[in-house]
Design an enzyme around this catalytic site. Sequence first.
Site, PDB file in Angstrom:
ATOM      1  N   LYS A 205      87.950   1.499  34.368  1.00  0.00           N
ATOM      2  CA  LYS A 205      88.374   0.461  35.320  1.00  0.00           C
ATOM      3  C   LYS A 205      87.289  -0.567  35.594  1.00  0.00           C
ATOM      4  CE  LYS A 205      92.249   2.831  37.423  1.00  0.00           C
ATOM      5  NZ  LYS A 205      92.837   3.467  38.608  1.00  0.00           N
ATOM      6  N   ARG A 239      92.328  11.502  35.998  1.00  0.00           N
ATOM      7  CA  ARG A 239      93.212  10.776  35.069  1.00  0.00           C
ATOM      8  C   ARG A 239      92.332   9.942  34.151  1.00  0.00           C
ATOM      9  NH1 ARG A 239      95.512   5.813  34.491  1.00  0.00           N
ATOM     10  NH2 ARG A 239      97.662   5.716  33.768  1.00  0.00           N
TER      11      ARG A 239
HETATM   12  C1  PT1 Z   1      95.418   5.902  39.169  1.00  0.00           C
HETATM   13  C2  PT1 Z   1      96.176   5.152  38.206  1.00  0.00           C
HETATM   14  C3  PT1 Z   1      97.504   5.601  37.925  1.00  0.00           C
HETATM   15  N1  PT1 Z   1      95.698   4.042  37.583  1.00  0.00           N
HETATM   16  C4  PT1 Z   1      97.238   7.353  39.442  1.00  0.00           C
HETATM   17  N2  PT1 Z   1      97.997   6.708  38.549  1.00  0.00           N
HETATM   18  C5  PT1 Z   1      96.474   3.376  36.726  1.00  0.00           C
HETATM   19  N3  PT1 Z   1      97.731   8.452  40.072  1.00  0.00           N
HETATM   20  C6  PT1 Z   1      97.783   3.812  36.443  1.00  0.00           C
HETATM   21  C7  PT1 Z   1      90.914  -1.938  37.005  1.00  0.00           C
HETATM   22  O1  PT1 Z   1      90.352  -2.137  38.100  1.00  0.00           O
HETATM   23  O2  PT1 Z   1      94.192   5.572  39.484  1.00  0.00           O
HETATM   24  N4  PT1 Z   1      95.967   6.966  39.755  1.00  0.00           N
HETATM   25  N5  PT1 Z   1      98.265   4.919  37.029  1.00  0.00           N
HETATM   26  C8  PT1 Z   1      95.935   2.123  36.057  1.00  0.00           C
HETATM   27  N6  PT1 Z   1      95.742   1.073  37.002  1.00  0.00           N
HETATM   28  C9  PT1 Z   1      94.597   0.270  36.994  1.00  0.00           C
HETATM   29  C10 PT1 Z   1      94.072  -0.209  38.195  1.00  0.00           C
HETATM   30  C11 PT1 Z   1      93.948  -0.002  35.808  1.00  0.00           C
HETATM   31  C12 PT1 Z   1      92.883  -0.931  38.205  1.00  0.00           C
HETATM   32  C13 PT1 Z   1      92.784  -0.751  35.794  1.00  0.00           C
HETATM   33  C14 PT1 Z   1      92.215  -1.201  37.005  1.00  0.00           C
HETATM   34  O3  PT1 Z   1      90.448  -2.308  35.924  1.00  0.00           O
END
Ligand code: PT1
Length: 259
Positions: A205, A239
């Site tokens: 992230k 995850r």
């Molecule tokens: C998470 C999650 C998810 N993240 C759960 N499910 C994502 N339970 C998808 C960035 O800042 O943390 N927990 N499902 C993916 N979402 C992101 C959010 C991907 C922020 C990248 C960023 O780069």
Amino acid sequence: MGVINVTPDSFSDGGKFLRTDKAVTQAVQLIKQGANIIDIGGESTRPGADVVSVDEEIKRVVPVIEALRKVNSSITISIDSSKPEVMSTAIKAGANFINDVNALQENGALSIAAKSNLPVCLMHKQGQPKTMQNKPEYRDVLTEVMDFFQQKVDNCLFAGIEAKNIILDPGIGFGKTLEHNLILLKNINKLKSLGYPILIGVSRKSMIGEILNAEVEDRLYGSLAIAQFAYTQGAKYLRVHDVKATNDVLKITQELLMP
Ligand code: PT1
């Protein structure tokens, strides 16, 4: 928890796993590498991502869930969705874990989760993916996230979801600055005090990119550092995209922490 994105616009491996057989091959690989849960998502929730229709999301994830369930009858398959129709169709296809970044707030989601009797991950987010990173603000991020959890847990229990099926996730990167994310990660023990297992998703992230000034393909070591930290702070689920690397780090860490 290993991640399989079935999205053309996913932030780290977009487009690569569109075809069902490729996604299933990738999932089987992640299981070999030590994943206990495969998280399958058809709608990206990274900052700036567009929403996907119910039909499109079902078309993306259901064939992968069905095919993976055919080749592996015992693995936990998580459906990463906030849409009740997607959840119920995915469960019929073989999913047995609900991962909702919207914490079952959509109409109908609570009752589907309750009827399913499956584990549910309730994630905190502020705003919607498209705009959530546009100056996120909190009075007190830890208190606000904990109050949110308490309220959503109460809703779950009232709807008939068993306490043993509830998992909480502070939603790293979901409407949070680097400082907000760091506060939440440093306080996993406080989040745990609510009495539910904690899931952390931080793999690749942008908070890692901000600290290291690194693009997404250069965030593995940073991801591993946070995975190890989260584990030592008591996170129960991680995850991740890089299952083999994370599993190696955790195995070594476990040995070192053994009395
Ligand atoms: C998470 C999650 C998810 N993240 C759960 N499910 C994502 N339970 C998808 C960035 O800042 O943390 N927990 N499902 C993916 N979402 C992101 C959010 C991907 C922020 C990248 C960023 O780069």
